[in-house]
Enzyme design. Structure first.
Site, mmCIF file in Angstrom:
data_model
loop_
_atom_site.group_PDB
_atom_site.id
_atom_site.type_symbol
_atom_site.label_atom_id
_atom_site.label_comp_id
_atom_site.label_asym_id
_atom_site.label_seq_id
_atom_site.Cartn_x
_atom_site.Cartn_y
_atom_site.Cartn_z
ATOM 1 N N SER A 220 46.359 60.386 -19.471
ATOM 2 C CA SER A 220 45.318 61.108 -20.160
ATOM 3 C C SER A 220 44.452 60.427 -21.599
ATOM 4 O O SER A 220 45.696 59.099 -21.739
ATOM 5 C CB SER A 220 45.959 62.124 -20.623
ATOM 6 O OG SER A 220 45.392 62.723 -21.352
ATOM 7 N N THR B 210 36.806 65.115 -18.288
ATOM 8 C CA THR B 210 37.701 66.225 -17.617
ATOM 9 C C THR B 210 36.625 67.666 -18.666
ATOM 10 O O THR B 210 36.568 66.908 -19.985
ATOM 11 C CB THR B 210 39.152 66.615 -18.382
ATOM 12 O OG1 THR B 210 40.068 66.529 -17.405
ATOM 13 C CG2 THR B 210 39.075 68.362 -18.564
ATOM 14 N N LYS C 159 36.324 66.662 -13.157
ATOM 15 C CA LYS C 159 38.018 67.272 -12.958
ATOM 16 C C LYS C 159 37.881 69.105 -14.134
ATOM 17 O O LYS C 159 36.982 69.092 -14.773
ATOM 18 C CB LYS C 159 39.614 66.939 -13.939
ATOM 19 C CG LYS C 159 40.138 67.607 -13.682
ATOM 20 C CD LYS C 159 41.689 67.189 -14.538
ATOM 21 C CE LYS C 159 42.901 67.301 -14.240
ATOM 22 N NZ LYS C 159 42.767 68.749 -15.058
ATOM 23 N N HIS D 275 43.369 74.149 -14.724
ATOM 24 C CA HIS D 275 44.072 73.420 -16.298
ATOM 25 C C HIS D 275 44.970 74.112 -16.103
ATOM 26 O O HIS D 275 45.273 74.363 -17.254
ATOM 27 C CB HIS D 275 43.249 72.931 -17.043
ATOM 28 C CG HIS D 275 43.497 71.852 -17.292
ATOM 29 N ND1 HIS D 275 42.053 71.371 -18.443
ATOM 30 C CD2 HIS D 275 44.435 71.318 -18.288
ATOM 31 C CE1 HIS D 275 42.452 70.595 -18.748
ATOM 32 N NE2 HIS D 275 44.276 70.328 -19.396
#
Length: 314
Positions: free
Chosen positions: A70, A120, A185, A209
């Site tokens: 991340s 994301t 994502k 998520h």
């Protein structure tokens, strides 16, 4: 919600299938893997264990799996990659309003030899904002870019600095700058999947998520099949949200996923046993998947993906 959705489709048992040892090997994004189960990008793993993402990387490498790290990790992109230098890793980008920071992260990812960028496109955490949650540990990628260390940053502050205006041009820009495949994502609809592919995305990541984004939105598993039909094999699909058992992995693969990601159980393993704990979690879910494959008459992951599930809602 994400957990309950797996009850909406059932696996039909198959007798006399003549299978002794199912095979979990698969190839996705040109990468040979020993398991179709991967680590979903999860921030601040130093909250679970002092070695954080580096031990997670080691544990996943031991089972021949794939890790996604991340933007808001406890260890740097370089250190996380160096912990498992021969294992494939993806980097998940929370796109910033500061494009210089985005370029810095992409440069670091390229130097670390990551194989793809996961962009994301959701990231709101209402409960953390209400609770005034702040990260008590430094976030290495923020610390290495700025004079601060990311320690004490609250979710509201992080959300304010993150880009909310994200469109197809951003997919193209990231792909062109990095030279790496971009996986989008947060996809939940066929229309978004097609839009992402048209923009140049080389992978679709179906996820809500962990159910903490759009209040009233669907469970990820309930939309996976319709998204997969729209994608129609043009690019690989990663799926997460609610994965806890080998049967969940089987159902996701049979519904159109090419890779299945999870994080929460892995973080529990990390907290309890570091790299060995992470390894044990992956080995456990792989073992469950093998048993399910044997009982469902699927010798290979390709066989799983051809399996027709029963549409029975309890």
């Amino acid at each position: 919600m994400n957990r309950k959705a797996f009850q909406h489709r059932q696996i039909a048992p198959k007798a006399l299938s003549d299978i002794e040892k199912p095979e979990l090997d698969t190839k996705v994004f040109g990468i040979d893997l020993k398991t179709p189960v991967m680590m979903a990008p999860a921030a601040a793993q130093g909250l679970s264990h002092s070695k954080g993402e580096t031990d997670t990387a080691k544990g996943i490498a031991a089972v021949g799996g794939l890790m996604a790290q991340s933007t808001y990790s406890s260890t740097s992109i370089a250190d996380t990659a160096a912990a498992a230098p021969d294992a494939p890793q993806f980097f998940q980008l929370y796109m910033s309003k500061d494009w210089d920071f985005n370029e810095y992260l992409l440069d670091e990812a390229k130097k670390a030899n990551v194989k793809a960028i996961i962009l994301t496109v959701d990231g709101y955490r209402e409960s953390d904002i209400i609770n005034n949650f702040a990260f008590p540990l430094p976030m290495a990628n923020l610390a290495s870019y700025s004079d601060g260390d990311g320690k004490g940053k609250g979710i509201a502050e992080i959300y304010a600095s993150a880009a909310q205006k994200i469109g197809p041009d951003d997919v193209r820009r990231i792909k062109e700058y990095s030279g790496l495949p971009v996986i989008v994502k947060g996809v939940q609809t066929p229309e978004d999947a097609i839009r992402a592919i048209t923009a140049g995305a080389e992978g679709i990541y179906v996820s809500n998520h962990g159910g903490r984004q759009l209040n009233g939105g669907p469970a990820s598993f309930d939309v996976l099949e319709v998204v997969a039909k729209a994608v129609n094999g043009r690019v690989p699909i990663i799926f997460d949200s609610g994965i806890r058992r080998g049967s969940d992995v089987f159902k996701a693969l049979a519904s159109g996923a090419d890779l299945v990601a999870f994080a929460r159980p892995v973080l529990y393993g990390l907290a309890l046993g570091g790299a060995e704990g992470v390894q044990s979690v992956f080995e456990h879910i792989d073992n469950e998947l093998e048993i399910i494959m044997q009982l469902a008459g699927a010798k290979t992951i390709a066989d799983v993906k051809k399996t027709n599930l029963l549409n029975i809602k309890y």
